[in-house]
Design a protein around this motif. Structure first.
Motif, PDB file in Angstrom:
ATOM      1  N   GLU A 143     102.398  43.745  32.232  1.00 28.80           N
ATOM      2  CA  GLU A 143     101.728  42.980  31.189  1.00 28.80           C
ATOM      3  C   GLU A 143     101.989  43.539  29.792  1.00 28.80           C
ATOM      4  O   GLU A 143     101.637  42.921  28.803  1.00 28.80           O
ATOM      5  N   SER A 144     102.641  44.739  29.717  1.00 27.95           N
ATOM      6  CA  SER A 144     102.681  45.446  28.441  1.00 27.95           C
ATOM      7  C   SER A 144     103.348  44.654  27.337  1.00 27.95           C
ATOM      8  O   SER A 144     102.935  44.722  26.196  1.00 27.95           O
ATOM      9  N   GLY A 145     104.412  43.893  27.638  1.00 19.88           N
ATOM     10  CA  GLY A 145     105.093  43.157  26.595  1.00 19.88           C
ATOM     11  C   GLY A 145     104.647  41.724  26.480  1.00 19.88           C
ATOM     12  O   GLY A 145     104.454  41.224  25.375  1.00 19.88           O
ATOM     13  N   GLN A 146     104.484  41.051  27.614  1.00 22.00           N
ATOM     14  CA  GLN A 146     104.189  39.628  27.577  1.00 22.00           C
ATOM     15  C   GLN A 146     102.743  39.340  27.205  1.00 22.00           C
ATOM     16  O   GLN A 146     102.468  38.332  26.557  1.00 22.00           O
ATOM     17  N   ALA A 147     101.814  40.191  27.601  1.00 20.40           N
ATOM     18  CA  ALA A 147     100.401  39.892  27.350  1.00 20.40           C
ATOM     19  C   ALA A 147     100.083  39.778  25.856  1.00 20.40           C
ATOM     20  O   ALA A 147      99.407  38.839  25.454  1.00 20.40           O
ATOM     21  N   PRO A 148     100.548  40.695  24.995  1.00 24.24           N
ATOM     22  CA  PRO A 148     100.245  40.516  23.562  1.00 24.24           C
ATOM     23  C   PRO A 148     100.854  39.249  22.983  1.00 24.24           C
ATOM     24  O   PRO A 148     100.206  38.559  22.184  1.00 24.24           O
ATOM     25  N   ARG A 149     102.084  38.929  23.382  1.00 28.50           N
ATOM     26  CA  ARG A 149     102.713  37.712  22.864  1.00 28.50           C
ATOM     27  C   ARG A 149     101.917  36.487  23.306  1.00 28.50           C
ATOM     28  O   ARG A 149     101.672  35.567  22.510  1.00 28.50           O
ATOM     29  N   HIS A 150     101.514  36.449  24.571  1.00 23.38           N
ATOM     30  CA  HIS A 150     100.718  35.327  25.057  1.00 23.38           C
ATOM     31  C   HIS A 150      99.391  35.247  24.314  1.00 23.38           C
ATOM     32  O   HIS A 150      98.930  34.157  23.940  1.00 23.38           O
ATOM     33  N   ALA A 151      98.764  36.412  24.089  1.00 19.65           N
ATOM     34  CA  ALA A 151      97.469  36.423  23.405  1.00 19.65           C
ATOM     35  C   ALA A 151      97.603  35.923  21.968  1.00 19.65           C
ATOM     36  O   ALA A 151      96.735  35.193  21.471  1.00 19.65           O
ATOM     37  N   VAL A 152      98.678  36.300  21.290  1.00 16.07           N
ATOM     38  CA  VAL A 152      98.887  35.836  19.918  1.00 16.07           C
ATOM     39  C   VAL A 152      99.078  34.327  19.897  1.00 16.07           C
ATOM     40  O   VAL A 152      98.472  33.612  19.081  1.00 16.07           O
ATOM     41  N   ARG A 153      99.921  33.819  20.791  1.00 17.23           N
ATOM     42  CA  ARG A 153     100.165  32.380  20.812  1.00 17.23           C
ATOM     43  C   ARG A 153      98.890  31.604  21.128  1.00 17.23           C
ATOM     44  O   ARG A 153      98.624  30.556  20.528  1.00 17.23           O
ATOM     45  N   LYS A 154      98.117  32.114  22.053  1.00 15.63           N
ATOM     46  CA  LYS A 154      96.862  31.441  22.403  1.00 15.63           C
ATOM     47  C   LYS A 154      95.909  31.430  21.214  1.00 15.63           C
ATOM     48  O   LYS A 154      95.275  30.404  20.908  1.00 15.63           O
ATOM     49  N   ALA A 155      95.803  32.566  20.525  1.00 16.71           N
ATOM     50  CA  ALA A 155      94.904  32.644  19.377  1.00 16.71           C
ATOM     51  C   ALA A 155      95.368  31.729  18.252  1.00 16.71           C
ATOM     52  O   ALA A 155      94.561  31.045  17.608  1.00 16.71           O
ATOM     53  N   LEU A 156      96.665  31.693  17.991  1.00 11.80           N
ATOM     54  CA  LEU A 156      97.179  30.830  16.937  1.00 11.80           C
ATOM     55  C   LEU A 156      96.942  29.360  17.270  1.00 11.80           C
ATOM     56  O   LEU A 156      96.556  28.561  16.411  1.00 11.80           O
ATOM     57  N   GLY A 157      97.173  28.987  18.516  1.00  5.94           N
ATOM     58  CA  GLY A 157      96.911  27.615  18.922  1.00  5.94           C
ATOM     59  C   GLY A 157      95.451  27.245  18.759  1.00  5.94           C
ATOM     60  O   GLY A 157      95.112  26.147  18.305  1.00  5.94           O
ATOM     61  N   ALA A 158      94.554  28.176  19.121  1.00  2.00           N
ATOM     62  CA  ALA A 158      93.119  27.914  18.998  1.00  2.00           C
ATOM     63  C   ALA A 158      92.699  27.749  17.547  1.00  2.00           C
ATOM     64  O   ALA A 158      91.720  27.064  17.249  1.00  2.00           O
ATOM     65  N   LEU A 159      93.445  28.346  16.631  1.00  2.00           N
ATOM     66  CA  LEU A 159      93.117  28.255  15.211  1.00  2.00           C
ATOM     67  C   LEU A 159      93.851  27.121  14.504  1.00  2.00           C
ATOM     68  O   LEU A 159      93.796  27.004  13.287  1.00  2.00           O
ATOM     69  N   GLY A 160      94.556  26.299  15.267  1.00  2.00           N
ATOM     70  CA  GLY A 160      95.189  25.117  14.690  1.00  2.00           C
ATOM     71  C   GLY A 160      96.596  25.325  14.188  1.00  2.00           C
ATOM     72  O   GLY A 160      97.131  24.466  13.488  1.00  2.00           O
ATOM     73  N   PHE A 161      97.221  26.439  14.543  1.00  2.00           N
ATOM     74  CA  PHE A 161      98.595  26.680  14.122  1.00  2.00           C
ATOM     75  C   PHE A 161      99.570  26.000  15.076  1.00  2.00           C
ATOM     76  O   PHE A 161      99.287  25.832  16.259  1.00  2.00           O
ATOM     77  N   ALA A 162     100.727  25.643  14.547  1.00  2.00           N
ATOM     78  CA  ALA A 162     101.814  25.073  15.335  1.00  2.00           C
ATOM     79  C   ALA A 162     103.054  25.936  15.134  1.00  2.00           C
ATOM     80  O   ALA A 162     103.264  26.522  14.069  1.00  2.00           O
ATOM     81  N   ARG A 163     103.888  25.997  16.161  1.00  2.00           N
ATOM     82  CA  ARG A 163     105.066  26.853  16.109  1.00  2.00           C
ATOM     83  C   ARG A 163     106.212  26.123  15.410  1.00  2.00           C
ATOM     84  O   ARG A 163     106.751  25.145  15.927  1.00  2.00           O
ATOM     85  N   LEU A 164     106.587  26.616  14.245  1.00  2.00           N
ATOM     86  CA  LEU A 164     107.716  26.056  13.516  1.00  2.00           C
ATOM     87  C   LEU A 164     109.032  26.609  14.067  1.00  2.00           C
ATOM     88  O   LEU A 164     109.993  25.867  14.278  1.00  2.00           O
ATOM     89  N   TYR A 165     109.069  27.918  14.248  1.00  2.00           N
ATOM     90  CA  TYR A 165     110.172  28.597  14.924  1.00  2.00           C
ATOM     91  C   TYR A 165     109.562  29.556  15.933  1.00  2.00           C
ATOM     92  O   TYR A 165     108.347  29.613  16.070  1.00  2.00           O
ATOM     93  N   ASP A 166     110.391  30.319  16.620  1.00  2.00           N
ATOM     94  CA  ASP A 166     109.910  31.095  17.759  1.00  2.00           C
ATOM     95  C   ASP A 166     108.685  31.945  17.425  1.00  2.00           C
ATOM     96  O   ASP A 166     107.677  31.897  18.116  1.00  2.00           O
ATOM     97  N   SER A 167     108.759  32.736  16.378  1.00  2.00           N
ATOM     98  CA  SER A 167     107.636  33.592  16.010  1.00  2.00           C
ATOM     99  C   SER A 167     107.133  33.288  14.601  1.00  2.00           C
ATOM    100  O   SER A 167     106.589  34.159  13.921  1.00  2.00           O
ATOM    101  N   VAL A 168     107.317  32.043  14.175  1.00  2.00           N
ATOM    102  CA  VAL A 168     106.822  31.577  12.879  1.00  2.00           C
ATOM    103  C   VAL A 168     105.909  30.389  13.124  1.00  2.00           C
ATOM    104  O   VAL A 168     106.353  29.348  13.617  1.00  2.00           O
ATOM    105  N   TRP A 169     104.630  30.549  12.786  1.00  2.00           N
ATOM    106  CA  TRP A 169     103.626  29.527  13.052  1.00  2.00           C
ATOM    107  C   TRP A 169     102.989  29.112  11.735  1.00  2.00           C
ATOM    108  O   TRP A 169     102.814  29.933  10.829  1.00  2.00           O
ATOM    109  N   ILE A 170     102.627  27.846  11.633  1.00  2.00           N
ATOM    110  CA  ILE A 170     102.081  27.308  10.387  1.00  2.00           C
ATOM    111  C   ILE A 170     100.855  26.458  10.652  1.00  2.00           C
ATOM    112  O   ILE A 170     100.662  25.939  11.753  1.00  2.00           O
ATOM    113  N   ARG A 171     100.043  26.335   9.605  1.00  2.00           N
ATOM    114  CA  ARG A 171      98.979  25.339   9.604  1.00  2.00           C
ATOM    115  C   ARG A 171      98.700  24.951   8.162  1.00  2.00           C
ATOM    116  O   ARG A 171      98.847  25.780   7.246  1.00  2.00           O
ATOM    117  N   PRO A 172      98.321  23.684   7.924  1.00  2.00           N
ATOM    118  CA  PRO A 172      98.018  23.275   6.553  1.00  2.00           C
ATOM    119  C   PRO A 172      96.750  23.941   6.049  1.00  2.00           C
ATOM    120  O   PRO A 172      95.831  24.233   6.822  1.00  2.00           O
TER     121      PRO A 172
END
Length: 335
Positions: A143-172
């Motif tokens: 879990e050492s590498g994948q868990a933080p990435r998954h947690a970040v993506r989940k948190a960003l999605g919950a806050l209304g962010f969308a993935r513009l590029y692989d590790s670049v997320w945006i929200r208005p």
């Protein structure tokens, strides 16, 4: 479509496709109860869900799960059990009903600002994780590498962010506080983890290289159009006076249960970034017409259904409507 699930401070169930007794019960409680003082007998819950074809075992399971999540609580130790909405749940219901009924009423105030998040987790940790998984090693190292990435993506999605590029997320918008706190919580203890939160503007805001590319707007438009197609006949029946109290509760609740996903999956982009014609306003108008027209009838039907198990139901049951300022307000009832 980039879909996010909003933070849930009282643990209500996540929306799922198809019939979901927990989700349905959450909608009913949010629509028709507005007091934590109301004592709700378990058989009254069974009866109200029975209107929607939910069996007694499924209704009781939904009741149990919502209790575990903190949406409702048991009052006293008597039998049969009596439940009540927690004050936190009441506050959340009011806020969410305002959100559901006011969404789309006014175009967003647009300044051209976007919040942009970039993050990096060392590749070596991800490679070690993949290798560990392929070797069927214990789950903790894997879990050492994948868990933080998954947690970040989940948190960003919950806050209304969308993935513009692989590790670049945006929200208005311009509010960076919640995402900054979330990234601190997740990545501060990750060796080599790096992240930045920025206020940005796009030189080419429209077109294929602009921020709208992060969203599946065609899929969202199709979802609105499907909603309109599903409920247009019901609106015609409402206009013709063909919906009586026995049908109003199921019809009105079904419309809201279907509509409530849109404020959570629609990023509410400014009009110039949306394809034309954009169907949200037509969908909202349809929802509000049905929801407002059937409110009193649905309330009356719910009182009729639960009164044999809850004699003072009429003192507590109410219904929400869109007020003149497009926010929801309880109407009727004494609770």
């Amino acid at each position: 479509m980039s879909v996010h699930v909003p933070p849930d401070d009282v643990g209500a169930p996540r929306a799922q496709a198809g019939p979901n007794p927990q989700h349905l019960l959450t909608t009913l409680l949010g629509e028709y109860l507005d007091s934590s003082d109301a004592g709700l007998p378990s058989m009254a819950v069974v009866a109200m869900l029975g209107e929607f074809g939910i069996s007694e075992p499924s209704a009781r399971a939904a009741l149990s799960r919502l209790t575990k999540r903190g949406l409702i609580a048991v009052r006293g130790s008597g039998r049969p059990s009596v439940y009540h909405l927690t004050p936190q749940a009441i506050a959340r219901h009011r806020s969410r009903m305002d959100h559901f009924l006011s969404f789309g009423a006014r175009p967003p105030q647009w300044t051209g600002e976007w919040v942009t998040v970039c993050f990096s987790i060392p590749q070596s940790r991800q490679a070690q994780s993949r290798q560990a998984q392929s070797d069927k090693a214990e789950s903790r190292p894997a879990e050492s590498g994948q868990a933080p990435r998954h947690a970040v993506r989940k948190a960003l999605g919950a806050l209304g962010f969308a993935r513009l590029y692989d590790s670049v997320w945006i929200r208005p918008g311009s509010d960076t506080g919640p995402v900054t706190r979330a990234l601190h919580d997740i990545l501060d203890d990750v060796d080599g983890g790096r992240w930045s939160v920025m206020h940005t503007r796009f030189d080419e805001e429209t077109g294929p290289h602009g921020p709208a590319a992060a969203y599946d707007l065609a899929g969202l438009a199709s979802a609105y159009e499907a909603f309109i197609a599903e409920y247009s006949d019901l609106r015609a029946a409402v206009r013709n006076g063909e919906i009586d109290a026995s049908r109003a509760l199921v019809a009105r609740t079904s419309v809201m249960d279907s509509w409530r996903k849109f404020p959570d999956i629609d990023p509410n982009l400014p009009e110039h970034l949306l394809p034309a014609p954009w169907p949200r306003q037509a969908a909202r108008d349809l929802m509000l017409e049905i929801h407002s027209a059937l409110g009193s009838l649905a309330e009356a039907r719910l009182i009729q259904v639960v009164t044999p198990y809850w004699p003072d139901a009429a003192s507590w049951i109410t219904h929400f409507n869109a007020s003149e300022n497009s926010l929801s307000a309880p109407a009727g009832g004494d609770g």
